[in-house]
Motif scaffolding. Structure first.
Motif, PDB file in Angstrom:
ATOM      1  N   SER A  94       0.914  -1.359   0.053  1.00  0.00           N
ATOM      2  CA  SER A  94       0.011   0.027  -0.247  1.00  0.00           C
ATOM      3  C   SER A  94       0.656   1.162   0.150  1.00  0.00           C
ATOM      4  CB  SER A  94      -0.908  -0.021   1.258  1.00  0.00           C
ATOM      5  OG  SER A  94      -1.763  -0.960   1.339  1.00  0.00           O
ATOM      6  N   LEU A  95       2.198   1.089   0.541  1.00  0.00           N
ATOM      7  CA  LEU A  95       2.965   2.297   0.431  1.00  0.00           C
ATOM      8  C   LEU A  95       4.216   1.838  -0.154  1.00  0.00           C
ATOM      9  CD1 LEU A  95       3.613   4.862   1.763  1.00  0.00           C
ATOM     10  CD2 LEU A  95       4.360   3.924   3.837  1.00  0.00           C
ATOM     11  N   ALA A  96       4.645   2.581  -1.272  1.00  0.00           N
ATOM     12  CA  ALA A  96       5.798   2.485  -1.735  1.00  0.00           C
ATOM     13  C   ALA A  96       6.683   3.336  -1.555  1.00  0.00           C
ATOM     14  CB  ALA A  96       5.558   2.843  -3.499  1.00  0.00           C
ATOM     15  N   LEU A  97       8.160   2.790  -1.345  1.00  0.00           N
ATOM     16  CA  LEU A  97       9.287   3.412  -0.893  1.00  0.00           C
ATOM     17  C   LEU A  97       9.937   4.454  -2.003  1.00  0.00           C
ATOM     18  CD1 LEU A  97      10.745   0.599   1.687  1.00  0.00           C
ATOM     19  CD2 LEU A  97       9.188   2.431   1.948  1.00  0.00           C
ATOM     20  N   SER A  98      10.466   5.281  -1.689  1.00  0.00           N
ATOM     21  CA  SER A  98      11.186   6.169  -2.415  1.00  0.00           C
ATOM     22  C   SER A  98      12.627   5.443  -2.812  1.00  0.00           C
ATOM     23  CB  SER A  98      11.468   7.431  -2.046  1.00  0.00           C
ATOM     24  OG  SER A  98      12.176   7.714  -0.844  1.00  0.00           O
ATOM     25  N   ASN A  99      13.451   6.031  -3.771  1.00  0.00           N
ATOM     26  CA  ASN A  99      14.978   5.538  -4.021  1.00  0.00           C
ATOM     27  C   ASN A  99      15.428   5.938  -2.856  1.00  0.00           C
ATOM     28  OD1 ASN A  99      14.086   4.751  -6.484  1.00  0.00           O
ATOM     29  ND2 ASN A  99      14.746   6.794  -7.450  1.00  0.00           N
ATOM     30  N   VAL A 100      16.362   5.002  -2.290  1.00  0.00           N
ATOM     31  CA  VAL A 100      17.322   5.152  -1.525  1.00  0.00           C
ATOM     32  C   VAL A 100      18.581   4.945  -1.730  1.00  0.00           C
ATOM     33  CG1 VAL A 100      18.168   4.527   0.862  1.00  0.00           C
ATOM     34  CG2 VAL A 100      15.711   4.600   0.372  1.00  0.00           C
ATOM     35  N   THR A 101      19.592   5.839  -1.760  1.00  0.00           N
ATOM     36  CA  THR A 101      21.117   5.649  -2.127  1.00  0.00           C
ATOM     37  C   THR A 101      21.940   5.862  -0.684  1.00  0.00           C
ATOM     38  OG1 THR A 101      20.562   6.650  -4.133  1.00  0.00           O
ATOM     39  CG2 THR A 101      23.102   6.579  -3.384  1.00  0.00           C
ATOM     40  N   THR A 102      22.629   4.481  -0.838  1.00  0.00           N
ATOM     41  CA  THR A 102      23.523   4.500   0.756  1.00  0.00           C
ATOM     42  C   THR A 102      25.003   4.845   0.200  1.00  0.00           C
ATOM     43  OG1 THR A 102      23.770   2.320   0.417  1.00  0.00           O
ATOM     44  CG2 THR A 102      21.896   3.031   1.684  1.00  0.00           C
ATOM     45  N   PHE A 103      25.700   5.538   1.360  1.00  0.00           N
ATOM     46  CA  PHE A 103      26.974   5.586   1.272  1.00  0.00           C
ATOM     47  C   PHE A 103      27.533   5.246   2.774  1.00  0.00           C
ATOM     48  CE2 PHE A 103      25.120   8.698  -1.497  1.00  0.00           C
ATOM     49  CZ  PHE A 103      25.636   8.769  -2.614  1.00  0.00           C
ATOM     50  N   PRO A 104      28.568   4.718   2.611  1.00  0.00           N
ATOM     51  CA  PRO A 104      29.442   4.328   3.882  1.00  0.00           C
ATOM     52  C   PRO A 104      30.103   5.629   4.433  1.00  0.00           C
ATOM     53  CG  PRO A 104      30.664   3.278   1.834  1.00  0.00           C
ATOM     54  CD  PRO A 104      29.271   4.023   1.519  1.00  0.00           C
ATOM     55  N   MET A 105      30.288   5.690   5.473  1.00  0.00           N
ATOM     56  CA  MET A 105      30.780   7.195   6.163  1.00  0.00           C
ATOM     57  C   MET A 105      32.481   7.289   5.458  1.00  0.00           C
ATOM     58  SD  MET A 105      28.887   8.154   8.395  1.00  0.00           S
ATOM     59  CE  MET A 105      29.583   9.105   9.617  1.00  0.00           C
ATOM     60  N   ASP A 106      33.063   6.323   4.909  1.00  0.00           N
ATOM     61  CA  ASP A 106      34.112   6.795   4.141  1.00  0.00           C
ATOM     62  C   ASP A 106      34.204   7.472   2.804  1.00  0.00           C
ATOM     63  OD1 ASP A 106      33.754   4.448   3.041  1.00  0.00           O
ATOM     64  OD2 ASP A 106      35.735   3.788   3.348  1.00  0.00           O
ATOM     65  N   GLU A 107      32.771   7.577   2.578  1.00  0.00           N
ATOM     66  CA  GLU A 107      32.441   8.150   1.307  1.00  0.00           C
ATOM     67  C   GLU A 107      31.469   9.341   1.437  1.00  0.00           C
ATOM     68  OE1 GLU A 107      31.021   5.552  -1.765  1.00  0.00           O
ATOM     69  OE2 GLU A 107      32.404   3.939  -1.302  1.00  0.00           O
ATOM     70  N   LEU A 108      31.384   9.869   2.568  1.00  0.00           N
ATOM     71  CA  LEU A 108      30.759  11.123   2.608  1.00  0.00           C
ATOM     72  C   LEU A 108      31.041  12.118   1.850  1.00  0.00           C
ATOM     73  CD1 LEU A 108      30.606  11.589   6.733  1.00  0.00           C
ATOM     74  CD2 LEU A 108      28.727  10.719   5.128  1.00  0.00           C
ATOM     75  N   PRO A 109      32.067  12.517   1.209  1.00  0.00           N
ATOM     76  CA  PRO A 109      32.466  13.656   0.231  1.00  0.00           C
ATOM     77  C   PRO A 109      31.572  13.396  -0.882  1.00  0.00           C
ATOM     78  CG  PRO A 109      34.400  13.037   1.148  1.00  0.00           C
ATOM     79  CD  PRO A 109      33.529  11.958   1.842  1.00  0.00           C
ATOM     80  N   ARG A 110      31.446  11.942  -1.378  1.00  0.00           N
ATOM     81  CA  ARG A 110      30.679  11.538  -2.403  1.00  0.00           C
ATOM     82  C   ARG A 110      29.140  11.930  -2.416  1.00  0.00           C
ATOM     83  NH1 ARG A 110      28.990   6.926  -5.409  1.00  0.00           N
ATOM     84  NH2 ARG A 110      29.175   5.413  -3.616  1.00  0.00           N
TER      85      ARG A 110
END
Length: 86
Positions: free
Chosen positions: A47-63
């Motif tokens: 009933s509820l669709a999730l939006s796109n989620v992009t994950t980054f590890p902490m060592d890629e915070l600049p990205r």
């Protein structure tokens, strides 16, 4: 830099900008728990669709920061932390 926009454009295109202060719910664990259970049920039954989620590890915070600044990201950006002992 904060993007500039015409609020009337939002109205005419059925869009909005919203902000939330969730600290008001800090002591409302039972109520929030019930809400979370309902939301989870909606996700599980489709009933509820999730939006796109992009994950980054902490060592890629600049990205992750670059993705936000680019204005090209869609959905949520999540920075992953490690649990103690991992």
């Amino acid at each position: 830099r904060i993007p500039r926009f015409d609020p009337m454009d939002l109205v005419l295109s059925s869009k909005s900008v919203a902000g939330f202060n969730l600290s008001f719910f800090a002591d409302e664990t039972r109520m929030v728990g019930r809400y979370f259970e309902q939301i989870l049920a909606w996700v599980e039954d489709g009933s509820l669709a999730l939006s796109n989620v992009t994950t980054f590890p902490m060592d890629e915070l600049p990205r992750a920061h670059d993705a936000i600044q680019s204005g090209q990201s869609i959905g949520k950006l999540v920075c992953l932390t490690r649990h103690a002992g991992d």
